[in-house]
Design an enzyme around this catalytic site. Structure first.
Site, PDB file in Angstrom:
ATOM      1  N   ARG A  11       0.829  -1.206   0.000  1.00 37.58           N
ATOM      2  CA  ARG A  11       0.000   0.000   0.000  1.00 37.58           C
ATOM      3  C   ARG A  11       0.866   1.260   0.000  1.00 37.58           C
ATOM      4  O   ARG A  11       0.556   2.235  -0.677  1.00 37.58           O
ATOM      5  CB  ARG A  11      -0.930   0.013   1.204  1.00 37.58           C
ATOM      6  CG  ARG A  11      -2.076  -0.942   1.076  1.00 37.58           C
ATOM      7  CD  ARG A  11      -3.015  -0.807   2.234  1.00 37.58           C
ATOM      8  NE  ARG A  11      -4.070  -1.820   2.132  1.00 37.58           N
ATOM      9  CZ  ARG A  11      -4.962  -2.032   3.051  1.00 37.58           C
ATOM     10  NH1 ARG A  11      -4.947  -1.328   4.165  1.00 37.58           N
ATOM     11  NH2 ARG A  11      -5.884  -2.946   2.881  1.00 37.58           N
ATOM     12  N   GLU A  59       4.859  16.699 -11.226  1.00 35.31           N
ATOM     13  CA  GLU A  59       4.031  17.638 -11.992  1.00 35.31           C
ATOM     14  C   GLU A  59       4.098  19.038 -11.403  1.00 35.31           C
ATOM     15  O   GLU A  59       4.166  20.025 -12.145  1.00 35.31           O
ATOM     16  CB  GLU A  59       2.587  17.142 -12.043  1.00 35.31           C
ATOM     17  CG  GLU A  59       1.677  18.003 -12.883  1.00 35.31           C
ATOM     18  CD  GLU A  59       2.109  18.120 -14.328  1.00 35.31           C
ATOM     19  OE1 GLU A  59       2.081  19.246 -14.852  1.00 35.31           O
ATOM     20  OE2 GLU A  59       2.468  17.102 -14.932  1.00 35.31           O
ATOM     21  N   GLU A  98       8.218  25.573 -15.595  1.00 37.68           N
ATOM     22  CA  GLU A  98       7.669  26.201 -16.792  1.00 37.68           C
ATOM     23  C   GLU A  98       7.253  27.641 -16.519  1.00 37.68           C
ATOM     24  O   GLU A  98       7.471  28.527 -17.345  1.00 37.68           O
ATOM     25  CB  GLU A  98       6.488  25.391 -17.319  1.00 37.68           C
ATOM     26  CG  GLU A  98       6.899  24.109 -17.989  1.00 37.68           C
ATOM     27  CD  GLU A  98       5.733  23.349 -18.598  1.00 37.68           C
ATOM     28  OE1 GLU A  98       4.583  23.819 -18.466  1.00 37.68           O
ATOM     29  OE2 GLU A  98       5.983  22.300 -19.199  1.00 37.68           O
ATOM     30  N   GLU A 118      10.642  35.482 -25.312  1.00 35.64           N
ATOM     31  CA  GLU A 118      11.276  35.076 -26.564  1.00 35.64           C
ATOM     32  C   GLU A 118      11.739  33.621 -26.468  1.00 35.64           C
ATOM     33  O   GLU A 118      12.033  33.113 -25.388  1.00 35.64           O
ATOM     34  CB  GLU A 118      12.455  35.988 -26.916  1.00 35.64           C
ATOM     35  CG  GLU A 118      13.649  35.892 -25.989  1.00 35.64           C
ATOM     36  CD  GLU A 118      13.520  36.713 -24.717  1.00 35.64           C
ATOM     37  OE1 GLU A 118      14.366  36.535 -23.825  1.00 35.64           O
ATOM     38  OE2 GLU A 118      12.579  37.500 -24.589  1.00 35.64           O
ATOM     39  N   TYR A 119      11.789  32.976 -27.628  1.00 32.35           N
ATOM     40  CA  TYR A 119      12.175  31.570 -27.670  1.00 32.35           C
ATOM     41  C   TYR A 119      13.681  31.434 -27.461  1.00 32.35           C
ATOM     42  O   TYR A 119      14.474  32.176 -28.028  1.00 32.35           O
ATOM     43  CB  TYR A 119      11.791  30.944 -29.012  1.00 32.35           C
ATOM     44  CG  TYR A 119      12.260  29.517 -29.130  1.00 32.35           C
ATOM     45  CD1 TYR A 119      11.587  28.502 -28.462  1.00 32.35           C
ATOM     46  CD2 TYR A 119      13.389  29.193 -29.872  1.00 32.35           C
ATOM     47  CE1 TYR A 119      12.022  27.190 -28.551  1.00 32.35           C
ATOM     48  CE2 TYR A 119      13.828  27.880 -29.959  1.00 32.35           C
ATOM     49  CZ  TYR A 119      13.142  26.885 -29.293  1.00 32.35           C
ATOM     50  OH  TYR A 119      13.587  25.599 -29.364  1.00 32.35           O
ATOM     51  N   LYS A 129      11.841  22.730 -20.615  1.00 36.26           N
ATOM     52  CA  LYS A 129      10.436  22.337 -20.576  1.00 36.26           C
ATOM     53  C   LYS A 129      10.244  20.896 -21.043  1.00 36.26           C
ATOM     54  O   LYS A 129       9.448  20.151 -20.472  1.00 36.26           O
ATOM     55  CB  LYS A 129       9.603  23.285 -21.441  1.00 36.26           C
ATOM     56  CG  LYS A 129       9.436  24.658 -20.829  1.00 36.26           C
ATOM     57  CD  LYS A 129       8.526  25.503 -21.693  1.00 36.26           C
ATOM     58  CE  LYS A 129       8.228  26.821 -21.044  1.00 36.26           C
ATOM     59  NZ  LYS A 129       7.221  27.586 -21.796  1.00 36.26           N
ATOM     60  N   SER A 131       8.716  17.727 -18.839  1.00 41.02           N
ATOM     61  CA  SER A 131       7.637  16.863 -19.325  1.00 41.02           C
ATOM     62  C   SER A 131       8.081  15.407 -19.361  1.00 41.02           C
ATOM     63  O   SER A 131       7.291  14.503 -19.054  1.00 41.02           O
ATOM     64  CB  SER A 131       7.201  17.309 -20.717  1.00 41.02           C
ATOM     65  OG  SER A 131       6.675  18.612 -20.675  1.00 41.02           O
ATOM     66  N   ILE A 180       2.958  -4.614 -11.213  1.00 44.46           N
ATOM     67  CA  ILE A 180       3.687  -5.664 -10.484  1.00 44.46           C
ATOM     68  C   ILE A 180       2.964  -6.071  -9.224  1.00 44.46           C
ATOM     69  O   ILE A 180       2.835  -7.253  -8.905  1.00 44.46           O
ATOM     70  CB  ILE A 180       5.129  -5.194 -10.182  1.00 44.46           C
ATOM     71  CG1 ILE A 180       5.948  -5.133 -11.473  1.00 44.46           C
ATOM     72  CG2 ILE A 180       5.798  -6.093  -9.158  1.00 44.46           C
ATOM     73  CD1 ILE A 180       7.313  -4.508 -11.304  1.00 44.46           C
ATOM     74  N   LEU A 219      -0.299  -5.570  -8.385  1.00 45.66           N
ATOM     75  CA  LEU A 219      -1.629  -6.145  -8.584  1.00 45.66           C
ATOM     76  C   LEU A 219      -1.605  -7.518  -9.256  1.00 45.66           C
ATOM     77  O   LEU A 219      -2.570  -8.273  -9.129  1.00 45.66           O
ATOM     78  CB  LEU A 219      -2.497  -5.171  -9.377  1.00 45.66           C
ATOM     79  CG  LEU A 219      -2.801  -3.859  -8.657  1.00 45.66           C
ATOM     80  CD1 LEU A 219      -3.631  -2.936  -9.532  1.00 45.66           C
ATOM     81  CD2 LEU A 219      -3.514  -4.110  -7.333  1.00 45.66           C
TER      82      LEU A 219
END
Length: 66
Positions: A4, A18, A25, A34-35, A43, A47, A63, A65
């Site tokens: 558990r 996350e 980000e 700007e890029y 980024k 991800s 594994i 279950l």
């Protein structure tokens, strides 16, 4: 009990990853609109970290279950 803990902790790791990705980000967007290739790579790596954590959840849950 251990199983558990593994199931729950794997889900919490996804949430943490996350949150860190979203923070990174936001920081990259705040620094400049700007890029820049390094900003794009940062980024993409964030991800990818989220994807790896989700893959880990799938592996751990499968594994345990089975």
């Amino acid at each position: 009990g251990v199983e558990r803990a593994l199931l729950i902790s794997s889900l919490i790791i996804v949430i943490i990853t996350e949150l860190l990705n979203s923070a990174m980000e936001s920081l990259v967007d705040r620094i400049g609109l700007e890029y820049h290739p390094l900003a794009g790579r940062a980024k993409d790596m964030g991800s990818a970290a989220v994807f790896v954590s989700i893959a880990m959840v799938i592996i751990v849950w499968t594994i345990i279950l089975i």
